[in-house]
Design an enzyme around this catalytic site. Structure first.
Site, PDB file in Angstrom:
ATOM      1  N   ASP A   1      -5.343 -25.261  12.634  1.00 50.29           N
ATOM      2  CA  ASP A   1      -3.888 -25.198  12.775  1.00 50.29           C
ATOM      3  C   ASP A   1      -3.209 -24.768  11.479  1.00 50.29           C
ATOM      4  OD1 ASP A   1      -4.179 -26.087  15.317  1.00 50.29           O
ATOM      5  OD2 ASP A   1      -3.032 -27.925  15.074  1.00 50.29           O
TER       6      ASP A   1
ATOM      7  N   ASP B   1      -7.035 -25.779  24.873  1.00 49.92           N
ATOM      8  CA  ASP B   1      -7.500 -26.385  23.629  1.00 49.92           C
ATOM      9  C   ASP B   1      -8.940 -26.902  23.763  1.00 49.92           C
ATOM     10  OD1 ASP B   1      -7.097 -27.145  20.930  1.00 49.92           O
ATOM     11  OD2 ASP B   1      -5.068 -27.819  21.377  1.00 49.92           O
TER      12      ASP B   1
END
Length: 408
Positions: free
Chosen positions: A228, A173
């Site tokens: 997301d 990430d």
């Protein structure tokens, strides 16, 4: 997971991306130039990502409420349901698996309250089922939950730790970084993984911020192209629309990643989930389940176990489909398959039924060809031989998906 960004910035990014794709090669960013050919060769030598990855990830359903019991039971369920035999082989732990502080030697520590047996024991269990275990870290000081350390400055140490545990997959990430570009930070982990002594699938998750589709193929096996996903129709469509902008840059060994699947989490209707799965499949997106596979409904299982749709996703040609035509809320998505076939999705984004036509000249079939059509959701070959086009009535928030085979 990521920090929210203004819609205007997203629009500006898309405009910039369009210019970059047309005027620059994927290696136009100087930070990614040095030694990337060497790095890519090492990744390809592992034979990873030749088709989009399939499996499960903990985040969409469990967020931080994940533990070794959930992981073991998920592995068991993938096997007992037959999903593993269909290709769902990665069991991926997302954020929140480690203690907040490293040990005295700087090593990551599995969280004792949730992973008391340690990650190595969990890897052994998952491997005993014929599956692979994935883990999560971050190219920053902390992960996105800020409950555990990131790998920034510890890349080699963490890569060796992951390899020593037998990890097969790393999702990486982009939270709490030091402000340097992803094109600087991500290749450091690539180098570390190639030296770790074990093939580890490298999934870049920098949210599309610096257009990873333009440089990700030299660095990892897949790259997130978007923010997301959320479990609703509008989010799903906006995500796949953004992902489609990079279709030409996906190929065997490196895939555009519009985030994990939401099928089965309850926020969409069954027909919407069918469209979701169809669009991910035809887009050669990773098929990473995000629901609780221990408690699947019949409807969810029927979607995610559709072997004909999975075959489109896993086709050896590895060419991502494109949105070749749109008329209002009616869209035609198409892409070539091996064996001179074409995958076709007729998508109705509207709240009323629509008749949608896919014309051969739009989808890459010679105009006067006679074509057989296989409806991959109805599991039947249509009796009609189609010439020039195919028309279908599509219900609201739904799609029709076909595999087309020219016969004359």
């Amino acid at each position: 997971m990521e920090r929210s960004r203004d819609v205007c910035v997203v629009v500006a990014v898309l405009m910039l991306c369009s210019m970059m794709v047309s005027t620059a090669s994927p290696m136009s960013m100087p930070e990614a130039e040095n030694s990337n050919e060497e790095l890519r060769g090492s990744l390809l030598a592992n034979g990873l990502g030749l088709t989009p990855q399939m499996g499960w990830n903990s985040w969409n359903h469990f967020n931080c409420k994940v533990d070794e019991k959930v992981i073991k039971e998920t592995a068991d369920a993938l096997v007992s349901t037959g999903l593993a035999k269909l290709g769902y082989i990665y069991v991926n732990i997302d954020d929140c698996w480690a203690e907040m502080h490293r040990d005295a030697k700087g090593n990551l520590l599995p969280k004792n309250s949730t992973f008391p047996s340690g990650i190595k024991a969990l890897v052994d269990y998952v491997h005993s089922k014929g599956l692979k275990l994935g883990i999560y870290s971050d190219a920053g000081q902390f992960t996105c939950s800020k409950t555990m350390p990131g790998s920034l400055g510890h890349e080699e140490q963490d890569a060796k730790t992951f390899a020593s545990w037998g990890i097969d997959y790393l999702k990486y990430d982009n939270c709490y970084n030091d402000g340097t570009k992803p094109t600087v930070r991500y290749p450091i982990m690539t180098r570390a993984l190639t030296k770790a002594g074990r093939p580890i699938f490298f999934s870049l998750c920098e949210w599309g911020d610096l257009h990873p589709a333009l440089w990700g193929f030299k660095v990892g096996n897949s790259w997130r192209t978007t923010n997301d996903i959320s479990d609703n129709w509008n989010s799903m469509l906006s995500i796949i629309d953004l992902n489609e902008e990079y279709a030409d840059l996906a190929r065997p060994g490196g895939w555009n990643d519009p985030d994990m699947l939401e099928v089965g989490n309850g926020g969409m209707k069954n027909n919407e989930y069918i469209a979701h799965f169809s669009l991910w499949a035809i887009s050669k997106a990773p098929l990473l389940l995000g629901c609780d596979v221990r408690n699947l409904t019949k409807e969810t299982f029927n979607i995610i176990s559709n072997q004909e749709v999975i075959a489109v996703n896993q086709d050896s040609l590895g060419i991502q489909a494109k949105k070749v035509r749109m008329e209002g809320n009616s869209e035609i998505w198409a892409g070539p398959l091996s064996g001179n076939k074409v995958a076709l999705v007729l998508l109705n984004r509207a709240t009323v039924p629509h008749s949608i036509t896919g014309n051969w000249d739009d989808i890459g079939i010679p105009e006067n060809s006679a074509v057989k059509a296989r409806d991959v959701w109805e599991h039947k070959t249509l009796e009609t031989i189609f010439v020039g086009n195919l028309t279908a009535n599509v219900e609201p928030h739904s799609c029709k998906m076909f595999v087309l085979k020219p016969i004359a």
